[in-house]
Design an enzyme around this catalytic site. Structure first.
Site, PDB file in Angstrom:
ATOM      1  N   CYS A   1       3.617   8.589   0.978  1.00  0.00           N
ATOM      2  CA  CYS A   1       4.027   7.772   1.661  1.00  0.00           C
ATOM      3  C   CYS A   1       4.261   6.327   1.116  1.00  0.00           C
ATOM      4  O   CYS A   1       3.040   5.786   0.623  1.00  0.00           O
ATOM      5  CB  CYS A   1       3.004   7.670   2.942  1.00  0.00           C
ATOM      6  SG  CYS A   1       3.705   6.515   4.173  1.00  0.00           S
TER       7      CYS A   1
ATOM      8  N   GLU B   1       0.919  -1.274   0.069  1.00  0.00           N
ATOM      9  CA  GLU B   1       0.131   0.058  -0.057  1.00  0.00           C
ATOM     10  C   GLU B   1       0.870   1.126  -0.018  1.00  0.00           C
ATOM     11  O   GLU B   1       2.024   1.308   0.456  1.00  0.00           O
ATOM     12  CB  GLU B   1      -0.846   0.059   1.150  1.00  0.00           C
ATOM     13  CG  GLU B   1      -1.856  -1.145   1.084  1.00  0.00           C
ATOM     14  CD  GLU B   1      -3.072  -1.145   2.090  1.00  0.00           C
ATOM     15  OE1 GLU B   1      -4.123  -1.765   2.015  1.00  0.00           O
ATOM     16  OE2 GLU B   1      -2.583  -0.770   3.343  1.00  0.00           O
TER      17      GLU B   1
ATOM     18  N   CYS C   1      -0.598   6.092   9.760  1.00  0.00           N
ATOM     19  CA  CYS C   1       0.575   5.441  10.149  1.00  0.00           C
ATOM     20  C   CYS C   1      -0.087   4.298  10.934  1.00  0.00           C
ATOM     21  O   CYS C   1      -0.682   4.322  12.002  1.00  0.00           O
ATOM     22  CB  CYS C   1       1.110   6.326  11.372  1.00  0.00           C
ATOM     23  SG  CYS C   1       2.289   7.654  10.594  1.00  0.00           S
TER      24      CYS C   1
ATOM     25  N   CYS D   1       6.699  -6.725   6.867  1.00  0.00           N
ATOM     26  CA  CYS D   1       7.909  -6.303   7.717  1.00  0.00           C
ATOM     27  C   CYS D   1       8.502  -7.305   8.524  1.00  0.00           C
ATOM     28  O   CYS D   1       7.563  -8.188   8.990  1.00  0.00           O
ATOM     29  CB  CYS D   1       7.204  -4.947   8.606  1.00  0.00           C
ATOM     30  SG  CYS D   1       8.650  -4.208   9.124  1.00  0.00           S
TER      31      CYS D   1
ATOM     32  N   CYS E   1       1.821  -1.807  15.433  1.00  0.00           N
ATOM     33  CA  CYS E   1       1.660  -1.787  14.055  1.00  0.00           C
ATOM     34  C   CYS E   1       0.979  -2.816  13.307  1.00  0.00           C
ATOM     35  O   CYS E   1       1.084  -4.074  13.501  1.00  0.00           O
ATOM     36  CB  CYS E   1       3.210  -1.435  13.390  1.00  0.00           C
ATOM     37  SG  CYS E   1       2.981  -1.078  11.915  1.00  0.00           S
TER      38      CYS E   1
ATOM     39  N   CYS F   1       6.886  -4.601  15.967  1.00  0.00           N
ATOM     40  CA  CYS F   1       6.439  -3.523  16.564  1.00  0.00           C
ATOM     41  C   CYS F   1       4.617  -3.905  16.895  1.00  0.00           C
ATOM     42  O   CYS F   1       4.225  -4.328  16.059  1.00  0.00           O
ATOM     43  CB  CYS F   1       6.446  -2.111  15.882  1.00  0.00           C
ATOM     44  SG  CYS F   1       8.146  -1.767  15.408  1.00  0.00           S
TER      45      CYS F   1
HETATM   46  N1  SAH Z   1       9.647   0.639   9.583  1.00  0.00           N
HETATM   47  C1  SAH Z   1       9.978   2.147   9.433  1.00  0.00           C
HETATM   48  C2  SAH Z   1       8.751   2.823   8.744  1.00  0.00           C
HETATM   49  C3  SAH Z   1       7.218   2.380   8.839  1.00  0.00           C
HETATM   50  S1  SAH Z   1       6.240   2.950  10.141  1.00  0.00           S
HETATM   51  C4  SAH Z   1       9.764   2.867  10.954  1.00  0.00           C
HETATM   52  O1  SAH Z   1       9.708   2.258  11.914  1.00  0.00           O
HETATM   53  O2  SAH Z   1      10.045   3.921  10.989  1.00  0.00           O
HETATM   54  C5  SAH Z   1       6.021   4.766   9.807  1.00  0.00           C
HETATM   55  C6  SAH Z   1       5.763   5.291  11.327  1.00  0.00           C
HETATM   56  O3  SAH Z   1       4.360   4.898  11.876  1.00  0.00           O
HETATM   57  C7  SAH Z   1       6.690   5.098  12.414  1.00  0.00           C
HETATM   58  O4  SAH Z   1       7.237   6.099  13.273  1.00  0.00           O
HETATM   59  C8  SAH Z   1       5.767   4.013  13.230  1.00  0.00           C
HETATM   60  O5  SAH Z   1       6.356   3.809  14.659  1.00  0.00           O
HETATM   61  C9  SAH Z   1       4.698   4.618  13.229  1.00  0.00           C
HETATM   62  N2  SAH Z   1       3.496   3.711  13.425  1.00  0.00           N
HETATM   63  C10 SAH Z   1       3.421   2.396  13.438  1.00  0.00           C
HETATM   64  N3  SAH Z   1       2.072   2.014  13.976  1.00  0.00           N
HETATM   65  C11 SAH Z   1       1.567   3.086  14.464  1.00  0.00           C
HETATM   66  C12 SAH Z   1       0.263   3.414  14.769  1.00  0.00           C
HETATM   67  N4  SAH Z   1      -0.545   2.035  15.045  1.00  0.00           N
HETATM   68  N5  SAH Z   1      -0.114   4.410  15.144  1.00  0.00           N
HETATM   69  C13 SAH Z   1       0.366   5.454  15.082  1.00  0.00           C
HETATM   70  N6  SAH Z   1       1.610   5.361  14.449  1.00  0.00           N
HETATM   71  C14 SAH Z   1       2.291   4.195  14.289  1.00  0.00           C
END
Ligand code: SAH
Length: 345
Positions: free
Chosen positions: A106, A93, A338, A113, A120, A117
């Site tokens: 974006c 996406e 995000c 991935c 996420c 986390c």
């Molecule tokens: N792997 C990379 C890029 C993808 S995530 C990274 O970790 O930076 C992009 C951003 O979204 C990151 O800052 C991540 O921590 C944040 N993110 C992930 N899940 C989220 C959520 N449920 N709500 C808000 N931000 C989130």
């Protein structure tokens, strides 16, 4: 089966070589290269200044593995989410985020991935494979076209904050950025591109050594190892001490500051000691903090902390002369915000 090669895996020189060895002029390679990249041709038949015979010959030898926008959704705030179908049927996406003055793409760097986390949605997909440079580039081209179509101006910024960990697909991300910034590609300024990482110290140092010109963002979420490990388990492999050291190396070499992305959650990182640890972490190199709104991915353990907790963070950071912005989510109604990219549709 005679498997045809993806023509965009060839460099410009290789393409020129190909034409020479087929009794044509090297210059033909330049023409085809321009069609493949800056003109983003989807098929050899689009290449109108190339003879039919040459186009047929290319077709016999190569494929153009172009992405396809499979479905497109528009949020009521103007955000556009694309489900992108890759040549092997997998889906990633990418998102177009408009503001009054600019549009930001974006983009994804991997299918799924490999990081874990807990907050996420993409993490639940597991990593299927890395994206090729052209698959990353094509997402940007598609969003640039949408930006021109819906908002009457070209794409202004790119963030690698879609699916995947860009520093775990470093070579391909770098090749894609080379194409995006090259006059033979989209000619965008590197300063308008931000790569966001969960923090892979070895690769942050490599980026510094490679003297990259784009911006670096780090998803920090906690400056206390114990807390960070509980929400980002890979932190045991890449602890904060190593991350900090790699960021110091980055700053010493590039003289560019870093953005820390940070979500504040109820009962996880909303205590005074969490704030103090962040303030201390921020003192190592010039930086700013983006407080991101949490986008719920289920009904469970993570809840956005209330305004009061955010204000505590903001006042403490500001008191210490650290720039802090609050980032509201965009495109939540279509799961485009995000951490929500999970191929739901
Ligand atoms: N792997 C990379 C890029 C993808 S995530 C990274 O970790 O930076 C992009 C951003 O979204 C990151 O800052 C991540 O921590 C944040 N993110 C992930 N899940 C989220 C959520 N449920 N709500 C808000 N931000 C989130």
């Amino acid at each position: 089966m005679n498997k045809k090669k993806d023509i965009r895996a060839l460099s410009k020189d290789q393409l020129r070589e190909f034409f020479i060895s087929n009794n044509d002029k090297a210059f033909r390679g330049n023409q085809v290269y321009e069609w493949l990249w800056s003109k983003a041709a989807h098929s050899f038949d689009d290449m109108t200044n190339i003879s039919k015979t040459t186009r047929n010959m290319l077709d016999e030898n190569f494929v153009i593995n172009h992405i396809e926008v499979d479905t497109m959704q528009r949020s009521n705030d103007g955000t556009v989410k694309n489900a992108i179908k890759l040549h092997d049927g997998l889906i990633v996406e990418s998102v177009l985020i408009p503001t009054k003055t600019r549009t930001t793409a974006c983009v994804s760097s991997q299918v799924g991935c490999s990081l874990d986390c807990k907050f996420c949605a993409t993490a639940r997909l597991k990593r299927m494979r890395n994206l090729n440079p052209d698959e990353i580039y094509d997402q940007v081209v598609a969003i640039d076209q949408q930006s021109r179509h819906y908002y009457n101006h070209k794409l202004s910024n790119i963030v690698f904050m879609g699916m995947g960990e860009p520093l775990m697909n470093y070579n391909n991300v770098l090749k894609a950025i080379d194409k995006i910034t090259s006059p033979e590609g989209l000619g965008m300024a590197a300063r308008r591109i931000t790569v966001s990482t969960s923090g892979v110290p070895k690769m942050i140092k490599k980026m510094a050594d490679d003297e990259v010109r784009f911006n670096l963002a780090v998803s920090l979420h906690s400056a206390i190892d114990e807390v960070r490990t509980s929400i980002m388990p890979f932190n045991t492999r890449f602890p904060l001490k190593d991350l900090r050291e790699s960021l110091e190396y980055w700053y010493a070499k590039t003289k560019s500051s870093v953005t820390y992305e940070y979500v504040v959650w109820n009962g996880i990182n909303d205590r005074k000691e969490d704030i103090d640890a962040l303030v201390a972490f921020c003192k190592h190199i010039p930086c700013k903090v983006n407080l991101i709104e949490y986008n719920p991915i289920d009904d469970g353990e993570f809840q956005q902390a209330p305004e009061r907790a955010l204000n505590n963070y903001i006042s403490n950071l500001e008191m210490n002369d650290i720039v802090v912005n609050v980032r509201r989510s965009r495109g939540k109604d279509i799961d485009a915000a995000c951490g929500q990219l999970a191929n739901k549709s």
